[in-house]
Design an enzyme around this catalytic site. Structure first.
Site, short mmCIF file in Angstrom:
data_model
loop_
_atom_site.label_atom_id
_atom_site.label_comp_id
_atom_site.label_asym_id
_atom_site.label_seq_id
_atom_site.Cartn_x
_atom_site.Cartn_y
_atom_site.Cartn_z
N ARG A 72 46.00 26.36 -25.14
CA ARG A 72 45.54 25.94 -23.81
C ARG A 72 46.05 24.58 -23.39
O ARG A 72 46.21 23.68 -24.22
CB ARG A 72 44.01 25.92 -23.77
CG ARG A 72 43.42 27.30 -23.90
CD ARG A 72 41.91 27.30 -24.01
NE ARG A 72 41.42 28.67 -24.11
CZ ARG A 72 41.44 29.39 -25.23
NH1 ARG A 72 41.89 28.88 -26.35
NH2 ARG A 72 41.01 30.65 -25.22
N HIS A 121 48.66 30.13 -23.27
CA HIS A 121 49.83 30.85 -23.79
C HIS A 121 50.95 31.04 -22.76
O HIS A 121 51.53 32.12 -22.66
CB HIS A 121 49.41 32.21 -24.34
CG HIS A 121 48.50 32.16 -25.54
ND1 HIS A 121 48.51 31.12 -26.46
CD2 HIS A 121 47.55 33.03 -25.99
CE1 HIS A 121 47.62 31.37 -27.41
NE2 HIS A 121 47.02 32.50 -27.16
N HIS A 147 51.96 35.53 -32.47
CA HIS A 147 50.53 35.82 -32.38
C HIS A 147 50.14 37.12 -33.09
O HIS A 147 49.35 37.92 -32.56
CB HIS A 147 50.10 35.87 -30.92
CG HIS A 147 48.69 35.46 -30.69
ND1 HIS A 147 47.64 35.99 -31.43
CD2 HIS A 147 48.12 34.58 -29.84
CE1 HIS A 147 46.52 35.45 -31.02
NE2 HIS A 147 46.77 34.58 -30.06
N ASP A 149 38.34 29.22 -34.02
CA ASP A 149 39.41 29.31 -33.01
C ASP A 149 39.87 27.87 -32.79
O ASP A 149 39.68 27.30 -31.72
CB ASP A 149 38.87 29.94 -31.72
CG ASP A 149 39.98 30.29 -30.74
OD1 ASP A 149 41.15 29.99 -31.05
OD2 ASP A 149 39.67 30.87 -29.68
N GLU A 208 48.40 31.11 -36.39
CA GLU A 208 49.52 30.79 -35.51
C GLU A 208 50.00 29.36 -35.78
O GLU A 208 49.33 28.40 -35.41
CB GLU A 208 49.07 30.89 -34.05
CG GLU A 208 48.38 32.18 -33.71
CD GLU A 208 47.41 32.01 -32.54
OE1 GLU A 208 47.84 31.71 -31.42
OE2 GLU A 208 46.19 32.14 -32.76
C1 BGC Z 1 43.44 31.47 -28.85
C2 BGC Z 1 42.21 32.26 -28.51
C3 BGC Z 1 42.60 33.39 -27.61
C4 BGC Z 1 43.62 34.22 -28.34
C5 BGC Z 1 44.10 35.40 -27.54
C6 BGC Z 1 44.40 32.38 -29.55
O1 BGC Z 1 45.57 31.69 -29.84
O2 BGC Z 1 43.16 30.35 -29.65
O3 BGC Z 1 41.25 31.43 -27.88
O4 BGC Z 1 41.50 34.17 -27.26
O5 BGC Z 1 44.71 33.44 -28.67
O6 BGC Z 1 44.53 35.04 -26.32
#
Ligand code: BGC
Length: 355
Positions: free
Chosen positions: A87, A112, A183, A255, A319
């Protein structure tokens, strides 16, 4: 005849057209140990990893049921994420005296790379052999609001040591935030198993993590993991301290970005290790990137997946990346994820499977 996982993957992912009206191209690599890995050109995505375990082929990656579902999901299954993974607060940042506004696609933030991130693009297959596939992507100046024209090259190699090596290379003609990751979601007990991410054991060679606010933007503090539920420096079941502290409750689980100890980011040492519930698979993550987003699958509710509808915690992502919201934290210096014109972004992450 029962269709193999690979036959099902091919049929489901190439049958329906993708974002641009054309079918995805699927690439499968196999090594002499009977391990297979599959990728597609949409999002340069890593879709499948089958390991011969206990006389069976075990799929350890999560993915969508078919292309139609892949295009709808927001889990980013296996895709290369960019231009900036994770983010950016309010989708805003200032760089070299200019203010930029990105797509707002996650609450009030940009996630992303925006609405048409690198995961939604068709990448060019530049070269391919028995053990590798190289994808390239051109991202224009202004792409999703980001400055600079960026050329990206991502290469996946399957080794005879059962490692999936991902190399990232990029250049830009203007300073830009750049944070590339993959991802993939892992469930080492098997994609179709009933095991949860919380049933796995994890090691993260990280002394610090980034607490977040309620919209999952880092507060800016690099907090020591010592005496917290974020301490994975010794092997620990993910479920052990699950949801035991406010920093986890805010995210519905883990997360968070974890900063690796500098000495483990040489691409050779184990920066992270994931162990299956039955201890029959060990996955070792080696990387040159400074941090990792450990995401326990908190938002995977009712997401149609290859073998079933996924629910919370059905898989987890590891990731490797720069720090989330880095462009708004110049004090994080080179961990802020800015690539300047004339510099080369070159990183490597490998996932070594022992089974
Ligand atoms: C993020 C999550 C998100 C997920 C899927 C992850 O990299 O940290 O918050 O929900 O990606 O978008």
């Amino acid at each position: 005849m029962i269709k193999t996982n690979l036959a099902l993957l091919k049929e489901s992912i190439t049958h329906e057209p993708s974002f641009d009206g054309q079918s995805a191209r699927l690439i499968t690599l196999e090594n002499a140990n009977g391990m297979t890995v599959s990728f597609m050109d949409i999002g340069a995505s890593w879709l499948s990893t089958c390991l011969p375990v206990k006389g069976e082929q075990r799929e350890v990656l999560l993915r969508s049921t078919n292309m139609t579902e892949h295009m709808k999901q927001n889990a980013y299954f296996g895709s290369i994420v960019g231009r900036y993974a994770n983010r950016i607060a309010n989708g805003q940042f200032t760089l070299e005296g200019h203010s930029y506004q990105l797509d707002i696609n996650n609450g009030k933030n940009s996630l992303h790379g925006g609405f048409q991130g690198y995961d939604k693009r068709r990448w060019t297959i530049k070269s391919q052999s028995n053990n590798h596939v190289m994808f390239t992507l051109e991202s224009n100046d202004g792409d999703q609001g980001y400055p600079g024209r960026v050329t990206v090259v991502v290469t996946y190699t399957l080794t005879e040591q059962n490692s999936v090596e991902i190399t990232y290379y990029a250049e830009t003609d203007k300073a830009t935030p750049l944070n590339l990751t993959n991802h993939a979601y892992f469930n080492l007990a098997g994609e179709s198993s009933t095991a949860k991410s919380t049933d796995h054991t994890l090691i993260l060679n990280a002394d610090y993590y980034l607490p977040t606010n309620e919209s999952l933007i880092p507060t800016g503090e690099l907090r020591s993991v010592t005496s917290t539920s974020f301490d994975f420096r010794q092997a620990k079941s993910i479920g052990r301290d699950f949801l035991s502290e406010p920093d986890q409750e805010i995210a519905g689980g883990y997360d968070h970005a974890f900063m690796f100890s500098k000495e483990v980011t040489d691409g050779q040492q184990d920066a992270a290790v994931l162990i299956s519930p039955d201890k029959d698979i060990v996955m070792k993550v080696k990387t040159t990137k400074p941090a990792i987003q450990f995401y326990s699958g908190n938002f995977l509710v009712d997401t149609p997946g290859a073998s079933k509808e996924y629910q919370r915690y059905d898989g987890l992502a590891l990731e490797t990346q720069f720090l989330p919201d880095g462009p708004n934290h110049p004090e994080w210096k080179k961990n802020s994820g800015i690539l300047n014109a004339g510099e080369i972004y070159q990183h490597q992450t490998s996932y070594l499977f022992e089974f």
